[in-house]
Design a protein around this motif. Structure first.
Motif, PDB file in Angstrom:
ATOM      1  N   ILE A 189     -10.315 -19.065  12.552  1.00  8.06           N
ATOM      2  CA  ILE A 189      -9.484 -19.437  11.412  1.00  8.06           C
ATOM      3  C   ILE A 189      -8.917 -18.190  10.750  1.00  8.06           C
ATOM      4  O   ILE A 189      -9.642 -17.224  10.481  1.00  8.06           O
ATOM      5  CB  ILE A 189     -10.297 -20.227  10.357  1.00  8.06           C
ATOM      6  N   PHE A 190      -7.621 -18.230  10.480  1.00 12.98           N
ATOM      7  CA  PHE A 190      -6.964 -17.203   9.665  1.00 12.98           C
ATOM      8  C   PHE A 190      -6.238 -17.902   8.533  1.00 12.98           C
ATOM      9  O   PHE A 190      -5.494 -18.862   8.752  1.00 12.98           O
ATOM     10  CB  PHE A 190      -5.967 -16.382  10.481  1.00 12.98           C
ATOM     11  N   LYS A 191      -6.466 -17.416   7.318  1.00 10.22           N
ATOM     12  CA  LYS A 191      -5.804 -17.976   6.143  1.00 10.22           C
ATOM     13  C   LYS A 191      -4.970 -16.897   5.451  1.00 10.22           C
ATOM     14  O   LYS A 191      -5.475 -15.833   5.133  1.00 10.22           O
ATOM     15  CB  LYS A 191      -6.845 -18.543   5.158  1.00 10.22           C
ATOM     16  N   SER A 192      -3.690 -17.190   5.243  1.00 15.87           N
ATOM     17  CA  SER A 192      -2.788 -16.236   4.591  1.00 15.87           C
ATOM     18  C   SER A 192      -2.290 -16.791   3.263  1.00 15.87           C
ATOM     19  O   SER A 192      -1.952 -17.975   3.167  1.00 15.87           O
ATOM     20  CB  SER A 192      -1.588 -15.946   5.502  1.00 15.87           C
ATOM     21  N   VAL A 193      -2.255 -15.938   2.251  1.00 17.69           N
ATOM     22  CA  VAL A 193      -1.572 -16.282   0.995  1.00 17.69           C
ATOM     23  C   VAL A 193      -0.503 -15.251   0.651  1.00 17.69           C
ATOM     24  O   VAL A 193       0.385 -15.515  -0.149  1.00 17.69           O
ATOM     25  CB  VAL A 193      -2.551 -16.421  -0.190  1.00 17.69           C
ATOM     26  N   GLY A 194      -0.606 -14.061   1.255  1.00 16.35           N
ATOM     27  CA  GLY A 194       0.417 -13.040   1.039  1.00 16.35           C
ATOM     28  C   GLY A 194       0.254 -12.294  -0.276  1.00 16.35           C
ATOM     29  O   GLY A 194      -0.568 -12.632  -1.121  1.00 16.35           O
ATOM     30  N   MET A 195       1.069 -11.264  -0.437  1.00 18.03           N
ATOM     31  CA  MET A 195       1.110 -10.497  -1.680  1.00 18.03           C
ATOM     32  C   MET A 195       2.423  -9.723  -1.716  1.00 18.03           C
ATOM     33  O   MET A 195       3.110  -9.583  -0.698  1.00 18.03           O
ATOM     34  CB  MET A 195      -0.079  -9.542  -1.775  1.00 18.03           C
ATOM     35  N   ALA A 196       2.780  -9.229  -2.911  1.00 16.08           N
ATOM     36  CA  ALA A 196       4.073  -8.567  -3.085  1.00 16.08           C
ATOM     37  C   ALA A 196       4.219  -7.340  -2.188  1.00 16.08           C
ATOM     38  O   ALA A 196       5.333  -7.012  -1.756  1.00 16.08           O
ATOM     39  CB  ALA A 196       4.258  -8.178  -4.546  1.00 16.08           C
ATOM     40  N   LEU A 197       3.108  -6.657  -1.906  1.00 16.21           N
ATOM     41  CA  LEU A 197       3.177  -5.469  -1.053  1.00 16.21           C
ATOM     42  C   LEU A 197       3.755  -5.808   0.316  1.00 16.21           C
ATOM     43  O   LEU A 197       4.500  -5.009   0.899  1.00 16.21           O
ATOM     44  CB  LEU A 197       1.780  -4.867  -0.897  1.00 16.21           C
ATOM     45  N   PHE A 198       3.439  -6.992   0.835  1.00 19.87           N
ATOM     46  CA  PHE A 198       3.967  -7.394   2.137  1.00 19.87           C
ATOM     47  C   PHE A 198       5.485  -7.532   2.085  1.00 19.87           C
ATOM     48  O   PHE A 198       6.189  -7.194   3.030  1.00 19.87           O
ATOM     49  CB  PHE A 198       3.348  -8.714   2.590  1.00 19.87           C
ATOM     50  N   ASP A 199       5.998  -8.052   0.958  1.00 18.38           N
ATOM     51  CA  ASP A 199       7.451  -8.171   0.801  1.00 18.38           C
ATOM     52  C   ASP A 199       8.108  -6.794   0.770  1.00 18.38           C
ATOM     53  O   ASP A 199       9.195  -6.603   1.325  1.00 18.38           O
ATOM     54  CB  ASP A 199       7.779  -8.930  -0.486  1.00 18.38           C
ATOM     55  N   LEU A 200       7.438  -5.856   0.102  1.00 19.67           N
ATOM     56  CA  LEU A 200       7.963  -4.492   0.043  1.00 19.67           C
ATOM     57  C   LEU A 200       8.058  -3.888   1.443  1.00 19.67           C
ATOM     58  O   LEU A 200       9.077  -3.281   1.810  1.00 19.67           O
ATOM     59  CB  LEU A 200       7.079  -3.616  -0.846  1.00 19.67           C
ATOM     60  N   LEU A 201       7.011  -4.058   2.228  1.00 16.79           N
ATOM     61  CA  LEU A 201       7.009  -3.508   3.581  1.00 16.79           C
ATOM     62  C   LEU A 201       8.084  -4.157   4.447  1.00 16.79           C
ATOM     63  O   LEU A 201       8.763  -3.479   5.220  1.00 16.79           O
ATOM     64  CB  LEU A 201       5.630  -3.698   4.214  1.00 16.79           C
ATOM     65  N   MET A 202       8.247  -5.470   4.304  1.00 15.75           N
ATOM     66  CA  MET A 202       9.272  -6.157   5.081  1.00 15.75           C
ATOM     67  C   MET A 202      10.667  -5.714   4.648  1.00 15.75           C
ATOM     68  O   MET A 202      11.543  -5.475   5.490  1.00 15.75           O
ATOM     69  CB  MET A 202       9.129  -7.670   4.928  1.00 15.75           C
ATOM     70  N   ALA A 203      10.892  -5.584   3.337  1.00 17.91           N
ATOM     71  CA  ALA A 203      12.196  -5.132   2.842  1.00 17.91           C
ATOM     72  C   ALA A 203      12.511  -3.730   3.340  1.00 17.91           C
ATOM     73  O   ALA A 203      13.647  -3.428   3.739  1.00 17.91           O
ATOM     74  CB  ALA A 203      12.222  -5.170   1.317  1.00 17.91           C
ATOM     75  N   SER A 204      11.506  -2.868   3.339  1.00 18.10           N
ATOM     76  CA  SER A 204      11.704  -1.500   3.821  1.00 18.10           C
ATOM     77  C   SER A 204      12.058  -1.485   5.302  1.00 18.10           C
ATOM     78  O   SER A 204      12.953  -0.752   5.743  1.00 18.10           O
ATOM     79  CB  SER A 204      10.431  -0.675   3.572  1.00 18.10           C
ATOM     80  N   LEU A 205      11.366  -2.320   6.092  1.00 18.86           N
ATOM     81  CA  LEU A 205      11.651  -2.400   7.525  1.00 18.86           C
ATOM     82  C   LEU A 205      13.058  -2.953   7.771  1.00 18.86           C
ATOM     83  O   LEU A 205      13.801  -2.433   8.613  1.00 18.86           O
ATOM     84  CB  LEU A 205      10.612  -3.289   8.208  1.00 18.86           C
ATOM     85  N   LEU A 206      13.422  -3.994   7.032  1.00 14.62           N
ATOM     86  CA  LEU A 206      14.753  -4.580   7.188  1.00 14.62           C
ATOM     87  C   LEU A 206      15.838  -3.563   6.846  1.00 14.62           C
ATOM     88  O   LEU A 206      16.861  -3.472   7.535  1.00 14.62           O
ATOM     89  CB  LEU A 206      14.892  -5.815   6.296  1.00 14.62           C
ATOM     90  N   TYR A 207      15.617  -2.801   5.794  1.00 16.21           N
ATOM     91  CA  TYR A 207      16.591  -1.783   5.391  1.00 16.21           C
ATOM     92  C   TYR A 207      16.734  -0.714   6.476  1.00 16.21           C
ATOM     93  O   TYR A 207      17.850  -0.309   6.828  1.00 16.21           O
ATOM     94  CB  TYR A 207      16.161  -1.133   4.075  1.00 16.21           C
ATOM     95  N   THR A 208      15.602  -0.276   7.013  1.00 17.69           N
ATOM     96  CA  THR A 208      15.634   0.749   8.060  1.00 17.69           C
ATOM     97  C   THR A 208      16.371   0.248   9.295  1.00 17.69           C
ATOM     98  O   THR A 208      17.239   0.946   9.849  1.00 17.69           O
ATOM     99  CB  THR A 208      14.204   1.168   8.438  1.00 17.69           C
ATOM    100  N   ARG A 209      16.052  -0.968   9.721  1.00 18.64           N
ATOM    101  CA  ARG A 209      16.683  -1.525  10.923  1.00 18.64           C
ATOM    102  C   ARG A 209      18.176  -1.772  10.687  1.00 18.64           C
ATOM    103  O   ARG A 209      19.008  -1.512  11.577  1.00 18.64           O
ATOM    104  CB  ARG A 209      15.993  -2.819  11.321  1.00 18.64           C
ATOM    105  N   ALA A 210      18.526  -2.280   9.500  1.00 24.43           N
ATOM    106  CA  ALA A 210      19.933  -2.531   9.194  1.00 24.43           C
ATOM    107  C   ALA A 210      20.731  -1.238   9.163  1.00 24.43           C
ATOM    108  O   ALA A 210      21.875  -1.171   9.638  1.00 24.43           O
ATOM    109  CB  ALA A 210      20.054  -3.262   7.858  1.00 24.43           C
ATOM    110  N   THR A 211      20.131  -0.185   8.615  1.00 27.38           N
ATOM    111  CA  THR A 211      20.788   1.120   8.569  1.00 27.38           C
ATOM    112  C   THR A 211      21.019   1.669   9.972  1.00 27.38           C
ATOM    113  O   THR A 211      22.083   2.180  10.291  1.00 27.38           O
ATOM    114  CB  THR A 211      19.947   2.104   7.741  1.00 27.38           C
ATOM    115  N   GLU A 212      20.005   1.536  10.823  1.00 26.22           N
ATOM    116  CA  GLU A 212      20.114   2.027  12.201  1.00 26.22           C
ATOM    117  C   GLU A 212      21.212   1.295  12.974  1.00 26.22           C
ATOM    118  O   GLU A 212      21.913   1.907  13.786  1.00 26.22           O
ATOM    119  CB  GLU A 212      18.769   1.849  12.904  1.00 26.22           C
ATOM    120  N   LYS A 213      21.371  -0.009  12.709  1.00 25.92           N
ATOM    121  CA  LYS A 213      22.298  -0.822  13.490  1.00 25.92           C
ATOM    122  C   LYS A 213      23.628  -1.057  12.783  1.00 25.92           C
ATOM    123  O   LYS A 213      24.497  -1.756  13.313  1.00 25.92           O
ATOM    124  CB  LYS A 213      21.652  -2.164  13.803  1.00 25.92           C
TER     125      LYS A 213
END
Length: 243
Positions: free
Chosen positions: A211-235
């Protein structure tokens, strides 16, 4: 529906770097967290996967499951015909060769799938429990984010020796943990952080139910936003705005 805006700022200067649709960022990071759990908890690489709850989160969980595992068939259930159609349309658009099957009974998902992902906002367990159904099954519970919400039946905790979570907050925020803990069905000594499994601090038991249970946290959104920005900049993607 979830509404919000994510603004990514430069960590050194504070200058704004990017503006994102908050719901899209959260959907992606939740899908990614589920994908990481599957990567480390599912031993079989070739699986039949099941989704209970075919909304936005269900779509993302399905996509990340297929990116981590060799999904030979994907079964799904939802009570809404509109969500059913949207789910089928998006999955066929991204993965036209995927063997996709709708089932009218969520119990059928549990009976026939190696990986079962729940992505609903239900206050009550979304499937019945039968010990024979859940042998060698990995459950990825995504939807419950309030103490009165519970997607998984209590009986699962009698056959799972370990329960993994993405953040300690899950034990206070999700009814999938709050209620079993309060009722004595689950002990906190059997709850571990997924990060402890990833880093090797905890080993995965040879158990019939995972069993894995996820509720998430704001830090995860920050990491995803940073990754999206990096990938968008590269492409060279996105729209540039002069401030």
């Amino acid at each position: 529906p979830l509404y919000g805006t994510v603004i990514l700022n430069d960590g050194r200067t504070g200058a704004p770097l990017a503006l994102f649709n908050g719901a899209s960022v959260t959907a992606l990071r939740t899908g990614a967290v589920g994908g990481v759990a599957m990567r480390h908890m599912v031993k079989e690489r070739e699986v039949t996967a099941g989704i209970i709850g075919a909304g936005t989160q269900g779509i993302q969980q399905a996509l990340f499951a297929c990116s981590e595992l060799n999904v030979i068939k994907l079964k799904f259930f939802d009570t809404s015909s509109q969500r059913k159609e949207a789910f089928q349309k998006e999955l066929h658009r991204v993965m036209p060769e995927l063997d996709l099957e709708f089932t009218s009974n969520p119990d059928n998902v549990v009976q026939t799938c190696h990986v079962v992902i729940t992505a609903t906002n239900s206050n009550d367990p979304v499937f019945a429990f039968d010990r024979d159904w859940v042998q060698d099954t990995t459950f990825i519970a995504i939807g419950s984010y309030k103490p009165d919400m519970q997607e998984l039946p209590d009986e699962l905790y009698h056959v799972a020796t370990q329960v993994f979570i993405d953040t300690p907050l899950a034990m206070r925020e999700s009814g999938d943990l709050v209620q079993p803990l309060e009722d004595g069905v689950l002990k906190d000594s059997r709850i571990f952080l997924l990060g402890e499994l990833i880093t090797g601090q905890v080993r995965l038991d040879d158990q019939p139910v995972k069993i894995f249970k996820s509720v998430g946290m704001a830090l995860f959104d920050l990491l995803m936003a940073s990754l999206l920005y990096t990938r968008a900049t590269e492409k060279g993607l996105g729209t540039s705005i002069e401030l």
